[in-house]
Enzyme design. Sequence first.
Site, PDB file in Angstrom:
ATOM      1  N   HIS A  20       0.845  -1.192   0.000  1.00  0.00           N
ATOM      2  CA  HIS A  20       0.000   0.000   0.000  1.00  0.00           C
ATOM      3  C   HIS A  20       0.885   1.248   0.000  1.00  0.00           C
ATOM      4  CE1 HIS A  20      -3.870  -1.975   0.609  1.00  0.00           C
ATOM      5  NE2 HIS A  20      -3.164  -2.875   1.260  1.00  0.00           N
ATOM      6  N   GLU A  22       0.265   4.188  -0.797  1.00  0.00           N
ATOM      7  CA  GLU A  22      -0.418   5.394  -0.325  1.00  0.00           C
ATOM      8  C   GLU A  22      -0.245   5.588   1.179  1.00  0.00           C
ATOM      9  OE1 GLU A  22      -3.446   2.143   0.284  1.00  0.00           O
ATOM     10  OE2 GLU A  22      -1.938   2.598  -1.228  1.00  0.00           O
TER      11      GLU A  22
END
Length: 54
Positions: A20, A22
Amino acid sequence: MHDIAGVTNETGNVLGMMPHPERAVEALLGGTDGLGVFQSLINQTEGADVRGAR
Protein backbone atom coordinates in the site's frame (compact mmCIF):
# COMPACT_ATOMS: atom_id res chain seq x y z
CA MET A 1 5.20 -17.72 -2.95
CA HIS A 2 8.58 -16.31 -4.05
CA ASP A 3 7.84 -13.02 -2.18
CA ILE A 4 6.02 -11.50 -5.16
CA ALA A 5 4.49 -8.13 -4.24
CA GLY A 6 3.16 -7.10 -7.65
CA VAL A 7 2.58 -8.17 -11.23
CA THR A 8 2.19 -6.38 -14.57
CA ASN A 9 0.97 -7.40 -17.98
CA GLU A 10 3.47 -7.82 -20.82
CA THR A 11 3.24 -4.18 -21.94
CA GLY A 12 3.51 -2.85 -18.40
CA ASN A 13 0.38 -0.72 -18.54
CA VAL A 14 -1.60 -2.82 -16.02
CA LEU A 15 -0.33 -3.26 -12.46
CA GLY A 16 -1.60 -5.34 -9.58
CA MET A 17 0.19 -4.97 -6.27
CA MET A 18 -0.20 -5.97 -2.65
CA PRO A 19 1.78 -3.22 -0.85
CA HIS A 20 0.00 0.00 0.00
CA PRO A 21 2.26 2.84 -1.23
CA GLU A 22 -0.42 5.39 -0.33
CA ARG A 23 0.41 4.66 3.31
CA ALA A 24 4.02 5.77 2.82
CA VAL A 25 3.85 9.19 1.21
CA GLU A 26 4.13 11.50 4.21
CA ALA A 27 7.24 11.82 6.35
CA LEU A 28 4.96 12.78 9.24
CA LEU A 29 3.34 9.34 9.02
CA GLY A 30 6.61 7.42 8.97
CA GLY A 31 8.13 7.54 5.51
CA THR A 32 8.00 8.60 1.90
CA ASP A 33 9.02 5.36 0.18
CA GLY A 34 5.66 5.18 -1.62
CA LEU A 35 6.04 8.55 -3.34
CA GLY A 36 7.94 7.04 -6.25
CA VAL A 37 4.90 5.05 -7.36
CA PHE A 38 2.69 8.11 -7.53
CA GLN A 39 5.38 10.34 -9.05
CA SER A 40 5.92 7.82 -11.86
CA LEU A 41 2.16 7.80 -12.56
CA ILE A 42 2.18 11.58 -12.81
CA ASN A 43 5.26 11.57 -15.05
CA GLN A 44 3.74 9.00 -17.42
CA THR A 45 0.39 10.76 -17.74
CA GLU A 46 1.57 14.35 -18.09
CA GLY A 47 0.76 15.50 -21.58
CA ALA A 48 -1.12 12.30 -22.41
CA ASP A 49 -4.15 12.61 -24.66
CA VAL A 50 -6.94 11.17 -22.53
CA ARG A 51 -9.87 12.45 -24.57
CA GLY A 52 -12.37 9.65 -24.90
CA ALA A 53 -10.63 7.52 -22.26
CA ARG A 54 -12.91 5.59 -19.95
